[in-house]
Design a protein around this motif. Sequence first.
Motif, mmCIF file in Angstrom:
data_model
loop_
_atom_site.group_PDB
_atom_site.id
_atom_site.type_symbol
_atom_site.label_atom_id
_atom_site.label_comp_id
_atom_site.label_asym_id
_atom_site.label_seq_id
_atom_site.Cartn_x
_atom_site.Cartn_y
_atom_site.Cartn_z
ATOM 1 N N GLU A 9 0.845 -1.292 0.172
ATOM 2 C CA GLU A 9 -0.070 0.063 -0.080
ATOM 3 C C GLU A 9 0.840 1.239 0.170
ATOM 4 O O GLU A 9 1.981 1.309 0.560
ATOM 5 C CB GLU A 9 -1.138 0.092 1.283
ATOM 6 C CG GLU A 9 -1.824 1.011 1.243
ATOM 7 C CD GLU A 9 -2.985 1.136 2.621
ATOM 8 O OE1 GLU A 9 -4.095 1.192 2.218
ATOM 9 O OE2 GLU A 9 -2.277 0.980 3.756
ATOM 10 N N ILE A 10 0.535 2.217 -0.701
ATOM 11 C CA ILE A 10 0.983 3.535 -0.819
ATOM 12 C C ILE A 10 0.171 4.539 -0.361
ATOM 13 O O ILE A 10 -0.717 4.813 -0.936
ATOM 14 C CB ILE A 10 1.725 3.774 -2.263
ATOM 15 C CG1 ILE A 10 2.708 2.878 -2.662
ATOM 16 C CG2 ILE A 10 2.297 5.212 -2.204
ATOM 17 C CD1 ILE A 10 3.319 2.904 -4.187
ATOM 18 N N VAL A 56 4.479 4.172 3.106
ATOM 19 C CA VAL A 56 4.294 2.873 2.325
ATOM 20 C C VAL A 56 4.332 1.580 3.215
ATOM 21 O O VAL A 56 5.117 1.782 4.268
ATOM 22 C CB VAL A 56 5.461 2.746 1.250
ATOM 23 C CG1 VAL A 56 5.318 3.820 0.282
ATOM 24 C CG2 VAL A 56 6.843 2.481 1.760
ATOM 25 N N THR A 57 3.342 0.715 2.712
ATOM 26 C CA THR A 57 3.454 -0.438 3.668
ATOM 27 C C THR A 57 4.052 -1.631 3.034
ATOM 28 O O THR A 57 3.720 -1.912 1.934
ATOM 29 C CB THR A 57 2.051 -0.694 4.105
ATOM 30 O OG1 THR A 57 1.376 0.267 4.766
ATOM 31 C CG2 THR A 57 1.989 -2.106 4.960
ATOM 32 N N VAL A 58 4.981 -2.160 3.804
ATOM 33 C CA VAL A 58 5.814 -3.382 3.104
ATOM 34 C C VAL A 58 5.312 -4.656 3.867
ATOM 35 O O VAL A 58 5.570 -4.584 5.213
ATOM 36 C CB VAL A 58 7.285 -3.007 3.303
ATOM 37 C CG1 VAL A 58 8.317 -4.181 2.663
ATOM 38 C CG2 VAL A 58 7.431 -1.549 2.778
ATOM 39 N N ASP A 70 3.993 -7.020 8.770
ATOM 40 C CA ASP A 70 4.073 -5.656 7.899
ATOM 41 C C ASP A 70 4.663 -4.447 8.656
ATOM 42 O O ASP A 70 4.855 -4.383 9.658
ATOM 43 C CB ASP A 70 2.435 -4.953 7.936
ATOM 44 C CG ASP A 70 1.555 -5.788 6.861
ATOM 45 O OD1 ASP A 70 2.269 -6.575 5.956
ATOM 46 O OD2 ASP A 70 0.408 -5.896 6.972
ATOM 47 N N GLN A 71 5.533 -3.789 7.560
ATOM 48 C CA GLN A 71 6.561 -2.536 8.243
ATOM 49 C C GLN A 71 5.978 -1.239 7.429
ATOM 50 O O GLN A 71 5.882 -1.337 6.006
ATOM 51 C CB GLN A 71 8.081 -3.096 7.930
ATOM 52 C CG GLN A 71 8.867 -1.668 8.501
ATOM 53 C CD GLN A 71 10.236 -2.269 8.060
ATOM 54 O OE1 GLN A 71 10.473 -3.411 7.812
ATOM 55 N NE2 GLN A 71 11.332 -1.252 8.213
ATOM 56 N N ARG A 72 5.836 -0.196 8.315
ATOM 57 C CA ARG A 72 5.475 0.879 7.590
ATOM 58 C C ARG A 72 6.615 1.691 7.377
ATOM 59 O O ARG A 72 7.502 2.016 8.557
ATOM 60 C CB ARG A 72 4.373 1.704 8.526
ATOM 61 C CG ARG A 72 3.850 2.810 7.692
ATOM 62 C CD ARG A 72 2.490 3.261 8.507
ATOM 63 N NE ARG A 72 1.533 2.027 8.009
ATOM 64 C CZ ARG A 72 0.335 2.596 8.643
ATOM 65 N NH1 ARG A 72 0.049 3.395 9.346
ATOM 66 N NH2 ARG A 72 -0.725 1.451 8.478
ATOM 67 N N HIS A 116 -2.274 0.102 -9.021
ATOM 68 C CA HIS A 116 -3.698 0.261 -9.714
ATOM 69 C C HIS A 116 -4.634 0.406 -8.630
ATOM 70 O O HIS A 116 -5.689 1.056 -8.848
ATOM 71 C CB HIS A 116 -3.979 -0.900 -10.540
ATOM 72 C CG HIS A 116 -5.235 -0.853 -11.389
ATOM 73 N ND1 HIS A 116 -6.147 -2.086 -11.288
ATOM 74 C CD2 HIS A 116 -5.748 -0.021 -12.221
ATOM 75 C CE1 HIS A 116 -6.963 -1.526 -11.975
ATOM 76 N NE2 HIS A 116 -6.951 -0.401 -12.568
ATOM 77 N N ASN A 117 -4.606 -0.514 -7.492
ATOM 78 C CA ASN A 117 -5.509 -0.728 -6.453
ATOM 79 C C ASN A 117 -5.336 -0.129 -5.324
ATOM 80 O O ASN A 117 -6.247 0.165 -4.343
ATOM 81 C CB ASN A 117 -5.876 -2.235 -6.500
ATOM 82 C CG ASN A 117 -6.201 -2.785 -7.850
ATOM 83 O OD1 ASN A 117 -7.084 -2.162 -8.498
ATOM 84 N ND2 ASN A 117 -5.920 -4.161 -8.075
ATOM 85 N N HIS A 118 -4.197 -0.002 -4.899
ATOM 86 C CA HIS A 118 -3.751 0.550 -3.435
ATOM 87 C C HIS A 118 -2.777 1.570 -3.250
ATOM 88 O O HIS A 118 -1.894 1.617 -2.302
ATOM 89 C CB HIS A 118 -2.903 -0.785 -2.730
ATOM 90 C CG HIS A 118 -3.697 -2.411 -3.067
ATOM 91 N ND1 HIS A 118 -4.896 -2.411 -2.458
ATOM 92 C CD2 HIS A 118 -3.600 -3.407 -3.573
ATOM 93 C CE1 HIS A 118 -5.288 -3.583 -2.503
ATOM 94 N NE2 HIS A 118 -4.624 -4.259 -3.406
ATOM 95 N N THR A 119 -3.063 2.715 -3.773
ATOM 96 C CA THR A 119 -2.689 3.816 -3.725
ATOM 97 C C THR A 119 -3.546 4.812 -3.882
ATOM 98 O O THR A 119 -4.448 4.943 -4.572
ATOM 99 C CB THR A 119 -1.358 3.912 -4.572
ATOM 100 O OG1 THR A 119 -0.787 5.504 -4.246
ATOM 101 C CG2 THR A 119 -1.761 4.062 -6.150
ATOM 102 N N ASP A 120 -3.149 6.066 -3.167
ATOM 103 C CA ASP A 120 -4.172 7.416 -3.324
ATOM 104 C C ASP A 120 -3.432 8.328 -4.347
ATOM 105 O O ASP A 120 -3.634 9.418 -4.342
ATOM 106 C CB ASP A 120 -4.245 7.869 -2.150
ATOM 107 C CG ASP A 120 -3.203 8.384 -1.169
ATOM 108 O OD1 ASP A 120 -1.900 8.136 -1.907
ATOM 109 O OD2 ASP A 120 -3.146 9.022 -0.165
#
Length: 464
Positions: free
Chosen positions: A79-80, A87-89, A96-98, A271-275
Amino acid sequence: MREIVIVGGGYAGFYTAWRLEKTLRRSEARVTVVDPRPYMTYQPFLPEVTAGSVEARHAAVSLRRHLRRTRLIAGSVTEIRNAGRTVTVRLANGADQRLRYDVLVVTAGAVTRTFPVPGVAEQAIGLKHVEEAVAIRDRLMTAFDQAGSLPPGPERRKLLTVTFVGGGFSGVEGFGELLSLATAMLKSYPELSVDDLQFHLVEAQGRILPEVGNKAGAWVVDSLERRGARVHLNTQLMSAEHGHVVLSDGEEFDSALIVWTAGNASNPVVHNHTDLPVDERGLLMVRPDLRVGTDSEPVPGVWAAGDDAAVPDLASPVPGAYTVPNAQHAVRQAKRLAKNIVASLRGGSLRHYRHSSLGVVATLGLGRGIFQYKRIVIKGFPAWLMHRGYHVLAVPTWERKVRVLSVWFTAALFGRDLVSLLSVQHPRKAFVNGGEPDRSDASEAHPQPSRRPAVSSAPPNNRA
């Protein structure tokens, strides 16, 4: 210390980080690259990896070896959120790491575009990563070993039938190289003949290699068919269940090896997980200076390049055109992007990305190729030499250039190294069996990928 986070370690990500290391002062910023793989894949060499002409490791450039001042995180960005500058890694252990950033570079790259064709998810293999190229080569070699011990019939015919779906550069080059390998292997298998080989290239459009002209594309089709291949134009794959291929033109046959190279789709994260702003194809909207955003509204501190970015093509005579997603543009965009990032940090002026194509070149197998620059078309052996010369110069680092050249020189003296290492995909089998015969050898020769729906996350009109 400002934080620069680069999403993706492919062409654009690697070259951006590499150039930033050479340009930034140590106190200016810290660069972080996030990628699940510890290497950059030099994809133009993948067709030659399938043919054994390039060693698999030589098509991969180690990130840690060459990015010495860059922090590397082995994980996938899920996610961005630019609103929070994070960003979520997802790490390898599932945690998960932010990460927070001051400057974000999105070079996540494209993914293989698939369609809900029955059997594709269970039977097909892609050609986008080194692991896939090695598996394709080893499966073909293992099929030869098995076919050599079988009498003529349906089972042997299936083992020696190869089907490629997609007539773009990746598909045509991989198809031509694998056909060249199979033809060369016949010398070591006197019980088999060229009539036993069945190579099918399936393309939904009326031509292959859309980057070259119509006459050049027709010549490639003719060249492949003279070598015994079948090229199915204006044809779609309808089903591949249990390796039984059904085409839209009514033809049916069994194929033990099915390779899917039917184009690219936008990365699901983009495409799906960013603003961040994306266009109707799922690509990031990018300005000519490679900042994300529109001409009137740039997104501060966010940049993008490569296959998941809609970069305006200022060198094209067509208004509103975008750069094609290939290595030639990705590398040059990365270099311009790094320079613009440094200029923005130091209060300098930004420059637009502009690059005129140097032409296109493709390998069609050992000693065969095609090159086109505008109206200039070169075919056969000279084009093949141009292909090898260009890519050995383009692959990053002198260490990789020397390794690739040494393999080519050795092959020129002693021929191809025709050894299958398919067993490395099952390293514990001999240990577990303890020397007992394994009755699952036939199924192990063509292991099935994990079941997943063959549905792209991108709209079907996404550019390839």
